[in-house]
Design a protein around this motif. Structure first.
Motif: not given
Lengths: 238, 238, 238, 238, 238, 238
Positions: B1-6, B13, B122, B176, B178-179
């Protein structure tokens, strides 16, 4: 008598409109008129208030000042448990102005709410809200067409707003706070792209004014509105 | 599993703090953490609430979301006639955190109110409010010293805040939206420049968590807070 | 330094839980922790708020102080037309804590509201509300099973809450008001029967605290929670 | 026709008054009339409202139902942002009744507020509030004398309250909820120790009633009030 | 002792009822009792509140004072964000009184709201609201029959209200403000055309009163109510 | 196209002003413009709001509609816990208009509040409030002089207000509701006795309008205002 910031009497303050300042709203911009800064966001919902005829849409506006938008901090509405009467007056003006820009039948059963939140207030926040609010509204309408929600763009005409006033005995365009606070007469004028009037509000705060003076103030506003219209067109061409 | 924004699991962030975003407040900044944007304004008043001991000052905070800060528009507090309970909870946290940063005796009989208005949300808005709110607070305190209102700067230590959580079964820094929205566990940690804790709030939304997991989340936050502290120092050096 | 009431530093105040203190609620108890008295009532309704997924239930809490629960009379919320922000913060904590105790899918489309009304407040009212609120909740769930409304009991695990703090430089369990009001650090910890954390809130009111101190406070709370759990088990065995 | 609980038509429900149920209030009691339970607390303040003549005191009351006092949960006043009109009506009655018990000149510039919070409501909560409220008031006045705040006790006479009604065509004393909810006529009567009337409220909910019926209802109430007076005297003798 | 305006002790003030004072309401009148002036308007709606049994109707009342109805201006309810508790008490009394006049089954699923707005208050506004409110109600019911909405008139009996009191030690009918404000005892009595009691409220503001005094006050009110009934009949005959 | 009620396009509805309609206010009148009826009351207080410079006075207005002023009943503001935004807008207009009529320095430290309560609304209520409000204000000022409170009358000039609009494509003076509700353009104009403008509000509800049309509407209003001025002079001569 010259103006504090050296402007000509019929000259607008520097205007800057940053479209898409926030990204979740269907349309948004940050409008800056001199030191006045208003964040305008258009939100689309798939339902209309009960009073709206079936099959047609609705456009409305809300207006608020952040507590430290001004030289002194003011309490939030919620701390006083009442919408500021000034905000109530202004958001009705902005709502009528922007509603006039839209063919509500073409909009179909959608409500577009334009939130105008003043980050910094230095005079002219209500007309900046109209001018910036139109950009947010137009961006949202464009998106509805691009996404296939609407078959055609419901915008009927552009809408801009600006103020003029009599300070001392001089007529001036686009009053900033230091002028507005000692103006004898203050007039706000919202116009469409043909130079026709949509909303007009004039107040003789310091003295009454003649119908002739009133006409000249409208003429000053018409000049300012033409320049604002030009800027809106550039922003929305992109 | 990686994070959506890499991002790496222990990576913040991108952060940007724009000091003096508005000019009337005694101190202000716009803080951006990824897509989260909070306008923080510090206002100074020459009086204190009645519960404050004579001769000492007070620091408090207010927190609010603009109606279209999020993916869906929400009604304004004033339309519902009640402060959002979530805002009430958050502004108490922000207020306690920033109050801890100030020597109230040195502040003298002044109240500093930090308004944190979320322009875009966000995830992580409460900790961004602490981190940005501290910058606004520090700028206002500096101004009070520069203007000779205070003899010495009442700031006792820097204050930063960040969140960490367990998403799936992975521990991550700075969630963020979405997490955050699918996190099992969510923990917010406010620290001073020595890595000591000022405020800690952990919630097992999806499942309970062990004291060991809790410690590791605090350790992740400590890493994030050190980086935020570095940025605050740069901003405030100017 | 010894404690005012002669307790050991890791000793709870005398606890008494009177189940079914009132008879109309689906579940109720009066919980007394020293002089703190909270009436907890669980009410079941056959509908859920709009945000709840179809087929699942909801658990929520409300918290309020009677006007003369404390040493000084305070005005009712309705006289000030606002929910006390402190109550808003607390009822969100109690709601999250008790919601975590229930399998919402098993609960089906029912809402259980736990009303926690403080008859007398002498410190620790929020954690007493969690501990007593769980008893009311468990009694209500049992009744739903006995009446055939639910096929099986939706309680997933027991939930208890207790506070610890640093007074002077001494760590202490279960602060009463005279201790709480001069505590440097205050930490509330809600746990399940495995000693896992459900909610954790720590505040450095007087000074910041190290992660090590924080761990020790959690360990103190774990001891208190084990004893509260034992009492809940006895009450609910009947 | 006999009464559900086997009482004679002129018989009170079992009454229990627990003085000092809570300890911070200057005076308090829990009054139970059958299943009706009201917590009455008297709070003394060293100032009076602006409408009170200089040198004299004030007595007022507040009345509220806990959300689950009744068979169904009701929302809190604060959730509806309005004082229940029924509570407004009742607390004015209780306030006038208890004010009449006190020599306001002797009370001096103090306000005594009697909070009547209904923990469980099974009919007769307003008259229980008067009867219990008087005990709390008398305990507070005694304390003011004992502490030397007042030179002499400002209580002028005892005050008790009870209801009577016409259910079916039968006149009954002290209606419980199951009787009250189907009563044709409902009458509340507050009296002093001489059997004189302080407050009288009669309502023909189901049908109008003759002056003769009204007199008989007052006579029934007088009997009940004599018994309540006897209990108050015993409680206050201690 | 004689009355300020020369009236006999059992004499009403001059009464004038102007039916149809406003024309949009289904029924309306302006009632004047001496200087007291109340505008009463009956509004019919085709739906009933949720608590009303299917197939039956509802009658309710609202009462309010204009800000300058009295000798001193008072703030509007909306400025204080709360319904005046006195208004709440009164409108419940007026609502019960007028509801008793109507056969709710015959009314069918309609709500009739009687708005009683006091244009000028000089004592006796609540009973004037009952007497005038009945005229508005009866006019609205007649209209519903004339328009074929109802098959038969749902009015069961006439309703009038008047006050009496003890001023000095003299019993008097229909107190005006200068009498009311120094009355020892004040009693309001609402009756039907048979002289039966619908609502009775007596208050010993200055002193307690005996059951005998209470009876005599009711007898005085009965005389006044007979005269008001006669006037209502004349007005409604037209 | 002719007007529903047979009026000429530049003809006012029948106007009637009844001074001293109520007697407690320092000045009052009932103004009727066709079916529109507004009760205007002027109240004088011996203090001014905090924002008013020392030694000068203040004039303000409040506007409200009774719930059944219109064809349909509307809820009271207090039932919705918010001042109607329309009322907020209107009372600001009325307040500015009437404030302009008074020399605030001559008024000294007094506040005059003009309450405008609409008993019946059939179009033009805001301008009727201005015209009637001025009469109430002038009567109150006269009284202050007669009673020796003020040395000289602070009225600077008369103030009247009237509306004009474009219905179909016809310009008309003094729109009644049936015209107003389908007007393309609506303009309200408040003038002094010299025909100078004090307040001007124009709205293009159905379509935008040219500056030429706007001027003609102002000219129509000027004619109406001259006639209203004449009536005011007659009323105030007495």
């Amino acid at each position: 008598m010259t103006r504090q910031d050296g402007r000509a009497f019929d000259e607008l303050r520097p205007i800057k409109i940053t479209p898409d300042f926030v990204k979740f709203a269907e349309g948004s911009c940050l409008i800056q008129c001199g030191n006045t800064m208003v964040l305008c966001c258009a939100s689309v919902e798939d339902r209309v208030p009960p009073h709206v005829p079936e099959g047609t849409g609705w456009v409305t506006a809300e207006y608020s000042m952040l507590p430290r938008a001004n030289r002194e901090r003011s309490k939030r509405d919620i701390a006083k448990l009442k919408l500021s009467p000034r905000s109530a007056e202004i958001q009705r003006l902005v709502g009528r102005s922007l509603r006039a820009a839209v063919d509500l039948a073409k909009l179909g059963e959608h409500t577009i709410t334009i939130d105008c939140d003043v980050l910094q207030g230095d005079g002219g926040t209500r007309t900046a809200s109209v001018t910036g609010g139109f950009v947010a509204l137009a961006l949202a309408c464009r998106k509805l067409v691009e996404e296939g929600v609407l078959a055609s763009n419901p915008i009927r005409h552009f809408v801009t707003g600006v103020s003029a006033g009599i300070v001392g005995e001089t007529l001036m365009l686009d009053l900033q706070y230091s002028e507005d606070s000692r103006a004898q007469v203050d007039l706000n004028c919202v116009m469409n792209e043909l130079g026709e009037i949509i909303e007009l509000q004039g107040t003789g705060e310091g003295r009454a004014f003649t119908p002739q003076e009133q006409q000249e103030l409208v003429r000053l506003c018409a000049k300012g509105n033409r320049e604002l219209l030009k800027l809106q067109r550039e922003i929305l061409k992109r």
